[in-house]
Design an enzyme around this catalytic site. Structure first.
Site, PDB file in Angstrom:
ATOM      1  CE  LYS A  11      -3.999  -2.189   2.240  1.00 18.42           C
ATOM      2  NZ  LYS A  11      -5.007  -2.094   3.337  1.00 18.42           N
ATOM      3  CE1 TYR A  51      -9.394  -2.969   0.200  1.00 16.89           C
ATOM      4  CE2 TYR A  51      -8.423  -1.144  -1.016  1.00 16.89           C
ATOM      5  CZ  TYR A  51      -8.288  -2.231  -0.173  1.00 16.89           C
ATOM      6  OH  TYR A  51      -7.045  -2.584   0.301  1.00 16.89           O
ATOM      7  CG  PHE A  59     -13.349   1.620   6.728  1.00 19.85           C
ATOM      8  CD1 PHE A  59     -12.869   1.011   5.579  1.00 19.85           C
ATOM      9  CD2 PHE A  59     -13.975   0.828   7.684  1.00 19.85           C
ATOM     10  CE1 PHE A  59     -13.021  -0.355   5.362  1.00 19.85           C
ATOM     11  CE2 PHE A  59     -14.128  -0.552   7.487  1.00 19.85           C
ATOM     12  CZ  PHE A  59     -13.644  -1.130   6.316  1.00 19.85           C
ATOM     13  NE  ARG A  87      -6.137 -11.882   5.723  1.00 18.97           N
ATOM     14  CZ  ARG A  87      -6.818 -10.729   5.632  1.00 18.97           C
ATOM     15  NH1 ARG A  87      -6.986 -10.132   4.448  1.00 18.97           N
ATOM     16  NH2 ARG A  87      -7.333 -10.153   6.692  1.00 18.97           N
ATOM     17  CB  THR A  93      -7.446  -5.457   9.900  1.00 19.18           C
ATOM     18  OG1 THR A  93      -7.929  -6.629   9.230  1.00 19.18           O
ATOM     19  CG2 THR A  93      -7.793  -4.214   9.106  1.00 19.18           C
ATOM     20  NE  ARG A 104      -2.571  -5.489   7.217  1.00 14.47           N
ATOM     21  CZ  ARG A 104      -3.732  -6.012   6.841  1.00 14.47           C
ATOM     22  NH1 ARG A 104      -4.295  -6.979   7.560  1.00 14.47           N
ATOM     23  NH2 ARG A 104      -4.335  -5.580   5.746  1.00 14.47           N
ATOM     24  CG  ASN A 114      -3.756  -2.156   6.869  1.00 10.94           C
ATOM     25  OD1 ASN A 114      -3.623  -1.865   5.682  1.00 10.94           O
ATOM     26  ND2 ASN A 114      -4.797  -2.826   7.326  1.00 10.94           N
ATOM     27  CG  HIS A 117      -5.464  -6.295  -0.338  1.00  7.45           C
ATOM     28  ND1 HIS A 117      -6.708  -6.246   0.240  1.00  7.45           N
ATOM     29  CD2 HIS A 117      -5.515  -7.278  -1.280  1.00  7.45           C
ATOM     30  CE1 HIS A 117      -7.486  -7.159  -0.339  1.00  7.45           C
ATOM     31  NE2 HIS A 117      -6.784  -7.790  -1.269  1.00  7.45           N
ATOM     32  CD  GLU A 128      -8.980  -9.459  -3.499  1.00  7.61           C
ATOM     33  OE1 GLU A 128      -9.852  -9.149  -2.681  1.00  7.61           O
ATOM     34  OE2 GLU A 128      -7.803  -9.732  -3.162  1.00  7.61           O
TER      35      GLU A 128
HETATM   36  P1  IDP Z   1      -7.972  -6.680   5.676  1.00  6.91           P
HETATM   37  O1  IDP Z   1      -7.154  -5.762   4.803  1.00  6.91           O
HETATM   38  O2  IDP Z   1      -7.195  -7.145   6.887  1.00  6.91           O
HETATM   39  O3  IDP Z   1      -8.603  -7.822   4.923  1.00  6.91           O
HETATM   40  P2  IDP Z   1     -10.628  -5.456   5.688  1.00  6.91           P
HETATM   41  O4  IDP Z   1     -11.619  -5.565   6.805  1.00  6.91           O
HETATM   42  O5  IDP Z   1     -10.894  -6.217   4.429  1.00  6.91           O
HETATM   43  O6  IDP Z   1      -9.178  -5.800   6.290  1.00  6.91           O
HETATM   44  O7  IDP Z   1     -10.511  -3.900   5.343  1.00  6.91           O
HETATM   45  C1  IDP Z   1      -9.886  -3.476   4.151  1.00  6.91           C
HETATM   46  C2  IDP Z   1      -8.989  -2.311   4.498  1.00  6.91           C
HETATM   47  O8  IDP Z   1      -9.782  -1.216   4.945  1.00  6.91           O
HETATM   48  C3  IDP Z   1      -7.999  -2.537   5.636  1.00  6.91           C
HETATM   49  O9  IDP Z   1      -6.828  -3.229   5.256  1.00  6.91           O
HETATM   50  C4  IDP Z   1      -7.704  -1.118   6.056  1.00  6.91           C
HETATM   51  O10 IDP Z   1      -6.790  -0.463   5.165  1.00  6.91           O
HETATM   52  C5  IDP Z   1      -9.083  -0.472   5.917  1.00  6.91           C
HETATM   53  N1  IDP Z   1      -9.851  -0.542   7.187  1.00  6.91           N
HETATM   54  C6  IDP Z   1     -10.432  -1.633   7.739  1.00  6.91           C
HETATM   55  N2  IDP Z   1     -11.066  -1.330   8.887  1.00  6.91           N
HETATM   56  C7  IDP Z   1     -10.873  -0.004   9.066  1.00  6.91           C
HETATM   57  C8  IDP Z   1     -11.294   0.927  10.085  1.00  6.91           C
HETATM   58  O11 IDP Z   1     -11.965   0.573  11.057  1.00  6.91           O
HETATM   59  N3  IDP Z   1     -10.886   2.226   9.917  1.00  6.91           N
HETATM   60  C9  IDP Z   1     -10.147   2.647   8.853  1.00  6.91           C
HETATM   61  N4  IDP Z   1      -9.756   1.815   7.874  1.00  6.91           N
HETATM   62  C10 IDP Z   1     -10.106   0.508   7.978  1.00  6.91           C
HETATM   63 MG    MG Z   2      -9.992  -7.747   3.376  1.00  4.93          MG
END
Ligand code: IDP
Ligand code: MG
Length: 140
Positions: A11, A51, A59, A87, A93, A104, A114, A117, A128
Site C-alpha cells: 500500500k 474495494y 471507512f 494472511r 488488520t 503489519r 496498514n 492487502h 482479485e
Molecule cells: P484486511 O485488509 O485485513 O482484509 P478489511 O476488513 O478487508 O481488512 O478492510 C480493508 C482495508 O480497509 C484494511 O486493510 C484497512 O486499510 C481499511 N480498514 C479496515 N477497517 C478499518 C477501520 O476501522 N478504519 C479505517 N480503515 C479501515
Molecule cells: Mg480484506
C-alpha cells in the site's frame, strides 16, 4: 496441501517509506513466491471498484483516498496454502492487534495505513488476481 495463488498489494504508506524490498523479503522468507508484480498508481475508479465490497462501511471513502494517495505494488504470490499463509505473514488488520513478527506489526502506521492487502479466500483471490493481471503476466 495445495499450491495456491493470492493477490497482494503493497500500500501507499509502505511504498512512500521505501519498504517494498523489506516486505517482499518477508514474503520470500515465508516460502511465498512473487510470480507477478507491477508498480502502479491506482485511479479513484480502480480503487473504488477493488474495494466495492466495503462501500457501505464508514471507512470506504477514506480508504479509497488513501489507496490513491501514492503508488502501490500489486503482486501475485504463489505457494502452499498461499491465501492463509499470506494472511499470517501480514498480521491482523489493526496493527495494535497484529502478532509479533508480522508485516503489519512491524510496518503498519494505523488500521487504515496498514502497509499490505491480501486476499481473504481462494475465491476472492481468483477475482482479485484477474482484476489486475492477465494470464500471461503471471510467471510461476
Ligand atoms: P484486511 O485488509 O485485513 O482484509 P478489511 O476488513 O478487508 O481488512 O478492510 C480493508 C482495508 O480497509 C484494511 O486493510 C484497512 O486499510 C481499511 N480498514 C479496515 N477497517 C478499518 C477501520 O476501522 N478504519 C479505517 N480503515 C479501515
Ligand atoms: Mg480484506
Amino acid at each position: 496441501m495445495a499450491v495456491e495463488r493470492t493477490l497482494s498489494i503493497i500500500k501507499p504508506d509502505a511504498t512512500r517509506r521505501n519498504l517494498t524490498g523489506a516486505i517482499n523479503a518477508r514474503f520470500e522468507g515465508s516460502g511465498l513466491r512473487i510470480v507477478a508484480q507491477r508498480r502502479m498508481w491506482l485511479t479513484d475508479t480502480q480503487a473504488g471498484k477493488f474495494y466495492e465490497v466495503h462501500k457501505e462501511r464508514p471507512f470506504y471513502k477514506d480508504l479509497v483516498k488513501f489507496m490513491t494517495s501514492g503508488p502501490v505494488v500489486v503482486q501475485v504470490l504463489e505457494g502452499e496454502n498461499a491465501v492463509l499463509k499470506n494472511r499470517e505473514v501480514m498480521g491482523a488488520t489493526n496493527p495494535a492487534n497484529a502478532a509479533e513478527g508480522t508485516i503489519r506489526k512491524d510496518f503498519a502506521e494505523s488500521i487504515e495505513a496498514n502497509s499490505v492487502h491480501g486476499s481473504d479466500s481462494a475465491e476472492n483471490a481468483a477475482n482479485e488476481i484477474a482484476f489486475f493481471f492477465s494470464g500471461c503476466e503471471i510467471v510461476g
